[in-house]
Design an enzyme around this catalytic site. Structure first.
Site, mmCIF file in Angstrom:
data_model
loop_
_atom_site.group_PDB
_atom_site.id
_atom_site.type_symbol
_atom_site.label_atom_id
_atom_site.label_comp_id
_atom_site.label_asym_id
_atom_site.label_seq_id
_atom_site.Cartn_x
_atom_site.Cartn_y
_atom_site.Cartn_z
ATOM 1 N N ASP A 1 -36.861 5.512 21.216
ATOM 2 C CA ASP A 1 -36.688 4.495 20.173
ATOM 3 C C ASP A 1 -35.680 5.024 19.171
ATOM 4 O O ASP A 1 -36.050 5.756 18.257
ATOM 5 C CB ASP A 1 -38.011 4.227 19.439
ATOM 6 C CG ASP A 1 -39.003 3.432 20.266
ATOM 7 O OD1 ASP A 1 -38.777 2.240 20.445
ATOM 8 O OD2 ASP A 1 -39.995 4.029 20.712
ATOM 9 N N ASP B 1 -44.334 -3.070 25.265
ATOM 10 C CA ASP B 1 -44.465 -2.131 24.162
ATOM 11 C C ASP B 1 -45.547 -1.129 24.562
ATOM 12 O O ASP B 1 -46.243 -1.310 25.571
ATOM 13 C CB ASP B 1 -44.826 -2.875 22.872
ATOM 14 C CG ASP B 1 -44.412 -2.107 21.613
ATOM 15 O OD1 ASP B 1 -44.039 -0.924 21.733
ATOM 16 O OD2 ASP B 1 -44.455 -2.689 20.512
ATOM 17 N N HIS C 1 -49.795 -1.589 16.247
ATOM 18 C CA HIS C 1 -50.286 -0.268 16.622
ATOM 19 C C HIS C 1 -51.788 -0.171 16.369
ATOM 20 O O HIS C 1 -52.490 0.596 17.039
ATOM 21 C CB HIS C 1 -49.596 0.838 15.798
ATOM 22 C CG HIS C 1 -48.151 1.027 16.135
ATOM 23 N ND1 HIS C 1 -47.140 0.312 15.526
ATOM 24 C CD2 HIS C 1 -47.549 1.858 17.017
ATOM 25 C CE1 HIS C 1 -45.980 0.704 16.015
ATOM 26 N NE2 HIS C 1 -46.192 1.640 16.911
#
Length: 488
Positions: free
Chosen positions: A71, A256, A184
């Protein structure tokens, strides 16, 4: 249960895995040789440029063009800039400038840096339209709140990265910008009807797809307006009819991180992996801490799901084929990566252009600089930020008004600069700043997040990000020590 090497290799082909250290462990090298598509690097894998290049060269020897990803968005979310902050402004700063040529050149240069280090897939750009001021996970990672602006810069970012031979990955589909929760930690929900979602969230993804993005990363968010309950990552309608059908995307759909609570919190990582591939994900980003034993659990779950009829073998073959096509595209761009060059000037130039000043900046020879601490989001991690490198004696304090008297005393007879980051999200930080401004209305406030909250002060500086170059640009304005040593 009988051993089926061919099926296990197909399962491996859907995996993008993390590992523990600065060196490639045996299980990673053997896994790549056995068909694992690639790796995702995090802070714990990265040290010096020489170490990163050597690591990636070793990974590349284990298989024919494995995916070596990370990332690296520039700006606040940086892996290669963890030690000092990024040399590139992030999306919010680029959006504030609104020069698509600058965005393209910035991402091309960043791609050149990645290529030089041996990386070939960047899980960027973030193309979410940030319309929620209190969004805890996107914020400055977004080009802005205007879908048209975000769309044109998303396309420019994709073109720039891929001109350096590095595959781009537009994220987080179908759009994480209207959430006030972090996936998250939980499963965020976007309350918007289908028409608004098409006009707002989907517009930048359409632009990124039209620009040739080789991959798209899914979001673990709920969008009932699209007729889907549960995470979009697990929704065949979102990934197939919407992304592939309506937007015409033919590349790799990347999940993700599977370990995020918004996806696997209730069902566990192996089951989440099976459902994601079944829904249409081709490549499973397993997250930060899914190491050897848990990778084996995911592989075993995929194999068992095929054998038990829960996951069609054809879906696994399709995913493996798409990932092989991505690796072939990367292989075909080897000459581009070898020739890619970093533009050492573009990052700071962009950060300078993004600066906005309200009021008149004073000319203080030796100001007292105070940084009001703010928590780093999980996507950002612990990366240095602020003005301390250019103002010796800078103090970082917690957002507590109890510090006010001492700070005001220290600033007596001197200029006062107060540095904040996303102060609009933190009432205690605002309280401390207001207490300081009550005594020192001439103080300068530097906002290194989104400038949503603008207190009455002598001058207000907006950097639109907390990358190293954003800090340096602000320090130049304020007369900090920005000589050769500070720039290094």
């Amino acid at each position: 249960m009988s051993h089926d090497p061919a099926l296990e290799r197909l399962a491996n082909a859907t995996l993008l895995v993390p590992f523990e250290s600065h060196h490639a462990p045996r299980w990673i090298l053997e896994g790549l040789a056995d068909g694992i598509s690639g790796v995702c690097l995090f802070h714990n894998n990265l040290d010096t440029p020489e170490q990163v290049a050597a690591l990636n060269a070793r990974l590349s020897e284990a298989a024919d063009t494995p995916l070596i990803s990370l990332d690296e968005e520039g700006g606040d979310v940086t892996r290669i800039g963890q030690a000092h902050g990024s040399d590139y402004p992030g999306n919010a700063a680029l959006g504030a400038v609104d020069d698509t040529d600058l965005t393209r050149r910035t991402l091309r240069s960043l791609g050149g840096r990645l290529a030089e280090l041996g990386l070939n897939l960047d899980l960027a750009p973030t193309v979410d339209v940030n319309v929620a001021d209190d969004n805890p996970v996107i914020g400055t990672r977004s080009f802005g709140s205007d879908p048209e602006l975000v769309a044109r810069h998303s396309a420019a970012a994709v073109l720039g990265l891929q001109e350096a031979g590095v595959a781009a990955c537009a994220k987080h589909f179908p759009g994480h910008g209207a959430t006030s929760q972090d996936s998250h930690l939980t499963l965020p929900r976007v309350e918007a009807d289908a028409d608004l979602l098409h006009r707002r969230e989907l517009l930048p993804f359409r632009a990124a797809v039209d620009a040739g993005a080789r991959s798209v990363l899914t979001a673990h968010i709920e969008m009932p307006g699209l007729g889907v309950e549960g995470p979009a990552t697990l929704a065949p309608h979102v990934l197939n009819e919407l992304l592939r059908g309506e937007l015409g995307f033919t590349g790799v759909v990347v999940s993700d991180a599977v370990e995020m609570q918004g996806l696997s919190g209730r069902i566990g990582i192996p089951e989440a992996a099976v459902r994601a591939v079944s829904a249409g994900c081709d490549l499973l980003c397993l997250g930060r801490f899914v190491y050897a034993d848990r990778v084996e659990q995911v592989r075993a779950a995929l194999v068992a799901a095929v054998r038990e009829g829960q996951l069609p073998g054809e879906r696994l073959e399709e995913a493996a084929a798409r990932n092989a096509e991505l690796r072939a595209w990367i292989r075909s761009r080897a000459a581009l990566r070898a020739a890619a060059a970093e533009d050492t000037e573009v990052g700071l130039a962009g950060a300078r252009r993004a600066l906005r000043v309200d009021g008149v900046l004073p000319r203080w020879a030796d100001p007292c600089v105070v940084e009001v601490d703010a928590p780093a989001g999980m996507a950002v991690g612990e990366v240095p930020w602020g003005l301390a490198p250019w103002f010796p004696g800078t103090e970082r304090v917690s957002p507590d008004t109890a510090h006010a008297e001492r700070l005001l005393a220290a600033a007596q007879g001197r200029g006062l600069v107060v540095v904040v980051r996303d102060a609009h999200r933190y009432p205690q930080a605002r309280g401390l700043v207001e207490r300081l401004l009550a005594e020192r209305p001439d103080a300068v406030v530097v906002e290194m997040g989104l400038p949503v909250w603008r207190p009455a002060c002598g001058a207000h500086v907006s950097t639109y990000g907390a990358a190293r170059v954003n800090g340096l640009g602000a320090a130049e304005l304020l007369g900090g020590a920005v000589g050769a040593a500070a720039r290094g």
